[in-house]
Design a protein around this motif. Structure first.
Motif, PDB file in Angstrom:
ATOM      1  N   MET A 298       0.255  -5.867  35.761  1.00 55.10           N
ATOM      2  CA  MET A 298       1.670  -6.148  35.917  1.00 55.10           C
ATOM      3  C   MET A 298       2.276  -6.386  34.528  1.00 55.10           C
ATOM      4  SD  MET A 298       3.532  -8.874  38.429  1.00 55.10           S
ATOM      5  CE  MET A 298       3.283  -7.860  39.871  1.00 55.10           C
ATOM      6  N   LEU A 299       3.534  -6.011  34.391  1.00 57.88           N
ATOM      7  CA  LEU A 299       4.204  -6.093  33.098  1.00 57.88           C
ATOM      8  C   LEU A 299       5.204  -7.243  33.058  1.00 57.88           C
ATOM      9  CD1 LEU A 299       4.924  -2.292  32.536  1.00 57.88           C
ATOM     10  CD2 LEU A 299       2.956  -3.641  31.764  1.00 57.88           C
ATOM     11  N   VAL A 300       5.547  -7.628  31.834  1.00 58.31           N
ATOM     12  CA  VAL A 300       6.528  -8.698  31.619  1.00 58.31           C
ATOM     13  C   VAL A 300       7.832  -8.370  32.334  1.00 58.31           C
ATOM     14  CG1 VAL A 300       7.986  -9.757  29.848  1.00 58.31           C
ATOM     15  CG2 VAL A 300       5.516  -9.616  29.500  1.00 58.31           C
ATOM     16  N   ARG A 301       8.268  -7.137  32.300  1.00 56.11           N
ATOM     17  CA  ARG A 301       9.543  -6.768  32.937  1.00 56.11           C
ATOM     18  C   ARG A 301       9.536  -7.058  34.438  1.00 56.11           C
ATOM     19  NH1 ARG A 301       7.948  -1.250  31.794  1.00 56.11           N
ATOM     20  NH2 ARG A 301       9.342  -1.411  30.042  1.00 56.11           N
TER      21      ARG A 301
ATOM     22  N   VAL B  54      10.097 -17.994  16.567  1.00 55.64           N
ATOM     23  CA  VAL B  54       9.893 -17.564  17.931  1.00 55.64           C
ATOM     24  C   VAL B  54       9.009 -16.319  17.985  1.00 55.64           C
ATOM     25  CG1 VAL B  54      11.105 -16.795  20.025  1.00 55.64           C
ATOM     26  CG2 VAL B  54      12.168 -18.468  18.518  1.00 55.64           C
ATOM     27  N   VAL B  55       8.145 -16.285  18.991  1.00 59.07           N
ATOM     28  CA  VAL B  55       7.389 -15.083  19.311  1.00 59.07           C
ATOM     29  C   VAL B  55       8.150 -14.397  20.440  1.00 59.07           C
ATOM     30  CG1 VAL B  55       5.226 -14.181  20.226  1.00 59.07           C
ATOM     31  CG2 VAL B  55       5.200 -16.124  18.648  1.00 59.07           C
ATOM     32  N   PHE B  56       8.498 -13.151  20.228  1.00 61.03           N
ATOM     33  CA  PHE B  56       9.237 -12.388  21.229  1.00 61.03           C
ATOM     34  C   PHE B  56       8.281 -11.477  21.974  1.00 61.03           C
ATOM     35  CE2 PHE B  56      12.280 -13.260  17.806  1.00 61.03           C
ATOM     36  CZ  PHE B  56      13.281 -13.888  18.522  1.00 61.03           C
ATOM     37  N   ALA B  57       8.586 -11.234  23.242  1.00 62.04           N
ATOM     38  CA  ALA B  57       7.805 -10.301  24.051  1.00 62.04           C
ATOM     39  C   ALA B  57       8.628  -9.040  24.283  1.00 62.04           C
ATOM     40  CB  ALA B  57       7.449 -10.934  25.393  1.00 62.04           C
ATOM     41  N   ALA B  58       7.932  -7.954  24.516  1.00 61.73           N
ATOM     42  CA  ALA B  58       8.584  -6.706  24.918  1.00 61.73           C
ATOM     43  C   ALA B  58       8.439  -6.580  26.433  1.00 61.73           C
ATOM     44  CB  ALA B  58       7.928  -5.516  24.227  1.00 61.73           C
ATOM     45  N   PRO B  59       9.405  -5.938  27.081  1.00 61.23           N
ATOM     46  CA  PRO B  59       9.297  -5.758  28.533  1.00 61.23           C
ATOM     47  C   PRO B  59       8.023  -5.014  28.945  1.00 61.23           C
ATOM     48  CG  PRO B  59      11.499  -5.163  27.773  1.00 61.23           C
ATOM     49  CD  PRO B  59      10.650  -5.391  26.550  1.00 61.23           C
ATOM     50  N   SER B  60       7.486  -4.222  28.037  1.00 59.28           N
ATOM     51  CA  SER B  60       6.299  -3.413  28.346  1.00 59.28           C
ATOM     52  C   SER B  60       4.980  -4.153  28.130  1.00 59.28           C
ATOM     53  CB  SER B  60       6.316  -2.136  27.505  1.00 59.28           C
ATOM     54  OG  SER B  60       6.319  -2.468  26.128  1.00 59.28           O
ATOM     55  N   TRP B  61       5.037  -5.382  27.620  1.00 52.23           N
ATOM     56  CA  TRP B  61       3.803  -6.158  27.480  1.00 52.23           C
ATOM     57  C   TRP B  61       3.201  -6.400  28.861  1.00 52.23           C
ATOM     58  CZ3 TRP B  61       3.980 -11.030  23.896  1.00 52.23           C
ATOM     59  CH2 TRP B  61       4.188 -10.644  22.569  1.00 52.23           C
ATOM     60  N   THR B  62       1.899  -6.553  28.900  1.00 48.82           N
ATOM     61  CA  THR B  62       1.258  -6.991  30.134  1.00 48.82           C
ATOM     62  C   THR B  62       1.427  -8.503  30.258  1.00 48.82           C
ATOM     63  OG1 THR B  62      -0.895  -7.422  29.122  1.00 48.82           O
ATOM     64  CG2 THR B  62      -0.481  -5.162  29.950  1.00 48.82           C
ATOM     65  N   LEU B  63       1.250  -9.012  31.462  1.00 48.02           N
ATOM     66  CA  LEU B  63       1.307 -10.464  31.637  1.00 48.02           C
ATOM     67  C   LEU B  63       0.169 -11.135  30.886  1.00 48.02           C
ATOM     68  CD1 LEU B  63       2.414 -10.971  35.338  1.00 48.02           C
ATOM     69  CD2 LEU B  63       3.794 -10.868  33.246  1.00 48.02           C
ATOM     70  N   GLU B  64      -0.949 -10.436  30.740  1.00 47.69           N
ATOM     71  CA  GLU B  64      -2.065 -10.978  29.952  1.00 47.69           C
ATOM     72  C   GLU B  64      -1.655 -11.141  28.497  1.00 47.69           C
ATOM     73  OE1 GLU B  64      -2.388  -8.440  32.126  1.00 47.69           O
ATOM     74  OE2 GLU B  64      -3.771  -9.245  33.617  1.00 47.69           O
ATOM     75  N   ASP B  65      -0.928 -10.148  27.954  1.00 45.31           N
ATOM     76  CA  ASP B  65      -0.435 -10.250  26.574  1.00 45.31           C
ATOM     77  C   ASP B  65       0.485 -11.464  26.420  1.00 45.31           C
ATOM     78  OD1 ASP B  65      -1.716  -7.861  25.836  1.00 45.31           O
ATOM     79  OD2 ASP B  65       0.080  -6.643  26.221  1.00 45.31           O
ATOM     80  N   ALA B  66       1.384 -11.650  27.380  1.00 47.76           N
ATOM     81  CA  ALA B  66       2.323 -12.773  27.324  1.00 47.76           C
ATOM     82  C   ALA B  66       1.573 -14.096  27.434  1.00 47.76           C
ATOM     83  CB  ALA B  66       3.361 -12.648  28.434  1.00 47.76           C
TER      84      ALA B  66
END
Length: 134
Positions: A1-4, A76-88
């Motif tokens: 699953m992705l951050v988005r 701040v650490v920013f996330a991309a919508p395409s990151w996985t939830l594991e990455d976040a």
């Protein structure tokens, strides 16, 4: 699953001159745990969380006098919508924080929190457990 798929698309944006009380009221009204602080003079984004407000009030500071800019995290650490939830989750665990601002090419598009990740992971964990038992 992705951050988005997990992020909240309700992005509360405030300025650094907002008082902590104003920030808390806006966060409460929108039912979010963090606000993006846009400082046009410093040309940057930061984040103010419910924990930042709690620490300030708990230390005896006046929420009507303290400003968001004083309590904003700017590293701040920013996330991309395409990151996985594991990455976040890894970024949060490594950095010791509970929210990530999600950016695309146009700016902030969401905020993902530990709660969002747990909400997404919990059903899949139950399904995995059920398939192992059944």
């Amino acid at each position: 699953m992705l951050v988005r798929d997990a992020m909240s698309t309700v992005v509360l944006t405030i300025g650094p001159a907002h008082t902590l009380r104003q920030a808390a009221r806006l966060m409460s009204e929108r039912r979010v745990g963090a606000a993006v602080v846009l400082d046009t003079d410093a040309d940057g984004l930061g984040i103010l969380t419910e924990r930042d407000i709690l620490i300030s009030v708990g230390s005896g500071q006046d929420p009507d006098l303290e400003t968001a800019g004083t309590h904003t995290t700017t590293d701040v650490v920013f996330a991309a919508p395409s990151w996985t939830l594991e990455d976040a989750a890894d970024a949060m665990a490594h950095g010791g924080f509970r929210h990530l601002i999600v950016l695309d090419d146009d700016g902030p598009v969401g905020v993902v929190s530990v709660r969002d990740i747990i909400r997404c992971w919990a059903p899949s964990r139950r399904q995995q457990t059920a398939s192992l038992v059944g």
